[in-house]
Design a protein around this motif. Structure first.
Motif, PDB file in Angstrom:
ATOM      1  N   GLY A 197       5.502  -7.459 -12.150  1.00 29.03           N
ATOM      2  CA  GLY A 197       5.187  -6.691 -13.340  1.00 29.03           C
ATOM      3  C   GLY A 197       6.362  -6.586 -14.282  1.00 29.03           C
ATOM      4  O   GLY A 197       7.512  -6.867 -13.900  1.00 29.03           O
ATOM      5  N   TYR A 198       6.070  -6.134 -15.490  1.00 30.22           N
ATOM      6  CA  TYR A 198       7.128  -5.915 -16.488  1.00 30.22           C
ATOM      7  C   TYR A 198       7.249  -4.425 -16.831  1.00 30.22           C
ATOM      8  O   TYR A 198       8.346  -3.894 -16.904  1.00 30.22           O
ATOM      9  N   LYS A 199       6.114  -3.762 -17.059  1.00 30.55           N
ATOM     10  CA  LYS A 199       6.143  -2.325 -17.341  1.00 30.55           C
ATOM     11  C   LYS A 199       4.803  -1.711 -16.951  1.00 30.55           C
ATOM     12  O   LYS A 199       3.840  -2.422 -16.644  1.00 30.55           O
ATOM     13  N   THR A 200       4.746  -0.421 -16.925  1.00 34.53           N
ATOM     14  CA  THR A 200       3.596   0.420 -16.563  1.00 34.53           C
ATOM     15  C   THR A 200       3.088   0.093 -15.164  1.00 34.53           C
ATOM     16  O   THR A 200       3.825   0.181 -14.218  1.00 34.53           O
ATOM     17  N   VAL A 209      -3.781  -6.596  -3.078  1.00 32.16           N
ATOM     18  CA  VAL A 209      -2.869  -6.269  -1.990  1.00 32.16           C
ATOM     19  C   VAL A 209      -2.099  -4.987  -2.239  1.00 32.16           C
ATOM     20  O   VAL A 209      -1.877  -4.191  -1.321  1.00 32.16           O
ATOM     21  N   ALA A 210      -1.649  -4.785  -3.487  1.00 41.68           N
ATOM     22  CA  ALA A 210      -0.716  -3.695  -3.760  1.00 41.68           C
ATOM     23  C   ALA A 210      -0.794  -3.269  -5.216  1.00 41.68           C
ATOM     24  O   ALA A 210      -1.465  -3.904  -6.036  1.00 41.68           O
ATOM     25  N   SER A 211      -0.071  -2.183  -5.509  1.00 39.21           N
ATOM     26  CA  SER A 211       0.131  -1.742  -6.889  1.00 39.21           C
ATOM     27  C   SER A 211       1.623  -1.642  -7.146  1.00 39.21           C
ATOM     28  O   SER A 211       2.414  -1.374  -6.223  1.00 39.21           O
ATOM     29  N   LEU A 212       1.976  -1.852  -8.374  1.00 39.08           N
ATOM     30  CA  LEU A 212       3.375  -1.770  -8.779  1.00 39.08           C
ATOM     31  C   LEU A 212       3.471  -0.828  -9.966  1.00 39.08           C
ATOM     32  O   LEU A 212       2.794  -1.034 -10.981  1.00 39.08           O
ATOM     33  N   PHE A 213       4.306   0.214  -9.803  1.00 42.36           N
ATOM     34  CA  PHE A 213       4.482   1.204 -10.852  1.00 42.36           C
ATOM     35  C   PHE A 213       5.885   1.070 -11.438  1.00 42.36           C
ATOM     36  O   PHE A 213       6.877   1.084 -10.702  1.00 42.36           O
TER      37      PHE A 213
END
Lengths: 113, 115
Positions: free
Chosen positions: A50-53, A59-63
């Protein structure tokens, strides 16, 4: 050169959510954040980027907060098979002038029954 | 599926020997990488290459050299192996996809022991 810092290890139980935070205080404007998973006796494999937000896949989430100085990988409802080492990687395309790819030290996640 | 293969899973060499670690990828990727992995230190980049015959130093190139004569093959060379080069060596490849970080595909690793 964006240096990354992760916790060395964390334990969890099956069915719980696991959140791993990576600090990258001097992340550059064109840097992306990527997470890899590594099982014993295997090479790492891509999980999410990811880059932002917020980014979510199967599989997963990235914050990623607005200042982008940290990021949190979230693994929902972990199972025993999620026991692995998770690496945070910050960087841009290797052809971007002066950029290098820097892996964090990795977080060893142990999922218990 | 992308496949990255490394010539050996386990290798034992003696101090002073010349060591070749070979890596081959089958997806026509432009970029190839060599890392070493040590307990507590994570993955550290030794060298990478973004084209045939091109190479760039990573964070810890001392004591190593590389060769990329063909697009699919990237070799790591230890000219004179030393005990502090005992480690797990991982090869990776990626396609150049523009401005985003290129997803790397890793091989299974070679565990090298230098006696």
């Amino acid at each position: 050169l964006a240096k990354t810092t992760q916790p060395i290890s964390m334990d969890s139980y099956e069915g719980q959510e696991v959140n791993i935070t990576c600090s990258h205080n001097n992340i550059a404007t064109n840097d992306y954040i990527t997470w890899y998973q590594q099982f014993p006796s295997q090479g790492p494999r891509f999980i999410i980027q990811g880059y932002k937000t917020k980014v979510t896949n199967e599989v997963a989430s990235l914050f990623i907060p607005a200042d982008r100085k940290s990021s949190t990988l979230s693994l929902p409802r972990v199972s025993l098979s999620d026991t692995a080492v998770y690496y945070c990687l910050v960087g841009a395309s290797i052809k971007a002038a002066g950029n290098k790819l820097t892996f964090g030290g990795g977080t060893r996640v142990l999922v218990k029954p | 599926d992308v496949k990255v293969t490394q010539s050996s899973r386990y290798l034992v060499k003696r101090t002073g020997e010349k060591v070749f670690l070979e890596c081959v990828q089958d997806m026509d990727h432009e970029n190839m990488f060599w890392y070493r992995q040590d307990p507590g230190l994570g993955l550290r980049l030794i060298y990478f290459s973004y084209d045939v015959k091109m190479k760039e130093k990573g964070d810890i190139p001392e004591g190593y050299s590389v060769s990329r004569e063909k697009k699919e093959r990237f070799s790591l060379i230890l000219e004179s192996a030393s005990t502090n080069q005992t480690s797990m060596y991982l090869c990776a490849s990626s396609a150049y996809s523009g401005e985003i970080t290129d997803t790397q595909y890793f091989g299974p690793g070679t565990r090298l022991t230098v006696l």
